[in-house]
Structures are given as structure tokens and as C-alpha cells.
Design a protein around this motif. Structure first.
Motif, PDB file in Angstrom:
ATOM      1  N   TYR A 118       0.821  -1.209   0.000  1.00  0.00           N
ATOM      2  CA  TYR A 118       0.000   0.000   0.000  1.00  0.00           C
ATOM      3  C   TYR A 118       0.859   1.265   0.000  1.00  0.00           C
ATOM      4  O   TYR A 118       0.510   2.255  -0.638  1.00  0.00           O
ATOM      5  N   GLY A 119       1.956   1.255   0.719  1.00  0.00           N
ATOM      6  CA  GLY A 119       2.805   2.446   0.789  1.00  0.00           C
ATOM      7  C   GLY A 119       3.346   2.834  -0.571  1.00  0.00           C
ATOM      8  O   GLY A 119       3.311   4.008  -0.950  1.00  0.00           O
ATOM      9  N   THR A 120       3.829   1.865  -1.315  1.00  0.00           N
ATOM     10  CA  THR A 120       4.366   2.137  -2.650  1.00  0.00           C
ATOM     11  C   THR A 120       3.282   2.680  -3.568  1.00  0.00           C
ATOM     12  O   THR A 120       3.493   3.662  -4.284  1.00  0.00           O
ATOM     13  N   GLU A 121       2.104   2.061  -3.532  1.00  0.00           N
ATOM     14  CA  GLU A 121       1.010   2.533  -4.383  1.00  0.00           C
ATOM     15  C   GLU A 121       0.573   3.941  -3.976  1.00  0.00           C
ATOM     16  O   GLU A 121       0.325   4.803  -4.828  1.00  0.00           O
ATOM     17  N   MET A 122       0.492   4.200  -2.685  1.00  0.00           N
ATOM     18  CA  MET A 122       0.088   5.498  -2.173  1.00  0.00           C
ATOM     19  C   MET A 122       1.052   6.585  -2.650  1.00  0.00           C
ATOM     20  O   MET A 122       0.628   7.633  -3.163  1.00  0.00           O
ATOM     21  N   VAL A 123       2.344   6.366  -2.497  1.00  0.00           N
ATOM     22  CA  VAL A 123       3.334   7.363  -2.895  1.00  0.00           C
ATOM     23  C   VAL A 123       3.360   7.518  -4.415  1.00  0.00           C
ATOM     24  O   VAL A 123       3.439   8.637  -4.932  1.00  0.00           O
ATOM     25  N   ARG A 124       3.234   6.417  -5.153  1.00  0.00           N
ATOM     26  CA  ARG A 124       3.204   6.499  -6.620  1.00  0.00           C
ATOM     27  C   ARG A 124       2.032   7.362  -7.093  1.00  0.00           C
ATOM     28  O   ARG A 124       2.185   8.231  -7.958  1.00  0.00           O
ATOM     29  N   LEU A 125       0.866   7.146  -6.514  1.00  0.00           N
ATOM     30  CA  LEU A 125      -0.307   7.940  -6.893  1.00  0.00           C
ATOM     31  C   LEU A 125      -0.109   9.420  -6.558  1.00  0.00           C
ATOM     32  O   LEU A 125      -0.483  10.295  -7.347  1.00  0.00           O
ATOM     33  N   ALA A 126       0.482   9.698  -5.404  1.00  0.00           N
ATOM     34  CA  ALA A 126       0.721  11.092  -5.013  1.00  0.00           C
ATOM     35  C   ALA A 126       1.727  11.758  -5.950  1.00  0.00           C
ATOM     36  O   ALA A 126       1.525  12.906  -6.373  1.00  0.00           O
ATOM     37  N   VAL A 127       2.798  11.057  -6.302  1.00  0.00           N
ATOM     38  CA  VAL A 127       3.789  11.607  -7.228  1.00  0.00           C
ATOM     39  C   VAL A 127       3.138  11.864  -8.587  1.00  0.00           C
ATOM     40  O   VAL A 127       3.345  12.926  -9.194  1.00  0.00           O
TER      41      VAL A 127
END
Length: 191
Positions: A118-127
Motif C-alpha cells: 500500500y505504501g508504494t502505491e500510495m506514494v506512486r499515486l501522489a507523485v
């Protein structure tokens, strides 16, 4: 109650942070499993959290998102009363300094949802959202040297370590090194 959907991923959606989310946001500043790796030194009351949120949520140079596990069949931007039943916040990510050249990215994930991607997906979406919505040259992020999970997350998304501030902050009983990472727009877009 999380606001409308800003970005959708495979398993998460990013929603705007609203004042009613103060209890959830406060958890990140009080739970030592979150606040020490994140660098939040002093836990605050709900009233302090609400007052602080008012200041940074209503600033043009800030984008703040709640990462939520969501019902994929529900329409984007649905009313709050329907969103309440279909949304579970699992983390938060923000970018500050969007009115400058390289905003600062900060993020945290509830401990019970760590290690699930989830952390990777969350940061990817924010970027994705920051680069799509703001004319910034790059994005910066910081992490303490002992936080291997966060270092791995940033590196997996193409962030590069740019500097190390030795013993920069007293965290959880010891002075810690802070590593600064950066990602340029052209690197993210593959140019």
C-alpha cells in the motif's frame, strides 16, 4: 470523513484530507510506530491536530491525501454519507512547497497495513498527481537511515539519495542520520 477521490490505483484511492479526518491524522502523530520513523517528535491532542490541519490544509502550496481502501464500483466524488460506508483510510501522504521548484513529500501508513504494498502505491499515486497538477521540477523526500522500508519504497519508485545529514535529529532516544532523496520530473516521465 475523507473527501472526494483525487487519484485511483489498483487497490487504493487517494482522497482529499478534510477537517473531519483529524482523529485519523492524529494517529500518525501519536502512535510511536508511525511518529518515530516519520520524525514527528511530539504527540498532540485532537484540538492541536485540528488547529494545525486548518493551517496547512488551506494553504495553496500543500496537497494532502488520505490513502483509502475503497469500493471500486462506487463512483468518484460520491457524497460523504456514501463514502463513509465504503472507505477505510490506511495512510496519509502530503506534498508541501508546491509553490516552489521541489516540494517535500511526507507519508505514513498504519502499522497493520505495512508490508502489503500500500505504501508504494500510495506514494506512486501522489507523485503522479503532483507532477500532473503542478509545474514543479522535482520532488524531495526525507527518511531516517534506520527506516529501511521507507528507503526501499523511495528507491523502488526511482528516487535517488542526494544527501545525508549526520545525526540531524534526536528521535526515539538517539541522534539519527537523515537521508534526503530526490526525483526529477524527467526521470518520472521517462525522458
Amino acid at each position: 470523513m475523507p473527501g472526494p477521490i483525487v487519484r485511483e490505483g489498483d487497490r487504493l484511492v487517494l482522497r482529499t484530507v478534510e477537517r473531519d479526518d483529524a482523529a485519523f491524522v492524529q494517529r500518525g502523530s501519536t502512535d510511536p510506530r508511525i511518529r518515530f520513523p516519520f520524525g514527528a517528535m511530539y504527540p498532540g491532542s485532537r484540538a492541536e491536530q485540528e488547529a494545525g490541519m486548518e493551517g496547512w490544509l488551506e494553504t495553496d502550496g500543500v496537497a494532502a491525501y488520505l490513502a483509502c481502501v475503497d469500493d471500486p464500483d462506487a463512483p468518484a466524488g460520491r457524497p460523504d454519507d456514501e463514502a463513509a460506508d465504503a472507505t477505510t483510510p490506511v495512510g496519509m501522504v502530503s506534498a508541501r512547497g508546491l509553490d516552489g521548484d521541489r516540494p517535500w513529500l511526507a507519508y505514513w501508513l498504519l502499522p497493520e497495513h505495512q508490508g502489503e504494498g500500500y505504501g508504494t502505491e500510495m506514494v506512486r499515486l501522489a507523485v503522479d498527481d503532483v507532477f500532473a497538477s503542478h509545474p514543479v521540477h522535482g520532488i524531495s523526500a526525507g527518511v531516517y537511515d534506520y527506516n529501511e522500508a521507507s528507503r526501499g519504497l523511495l528507491e523502488s519508485l526511482g528516487f535517488r539519495q542526494e544527501s545525508r545529514r549526520r545525526q540531524s535529529r534526536y528521535v526515539d532516544g538517539a541522534y539519527r542520520d537523515e537521508l534526503q532523496y530526490g526525483l526529477l520530473r524527467r526521470e518520472w516521465e521517462g525522458d
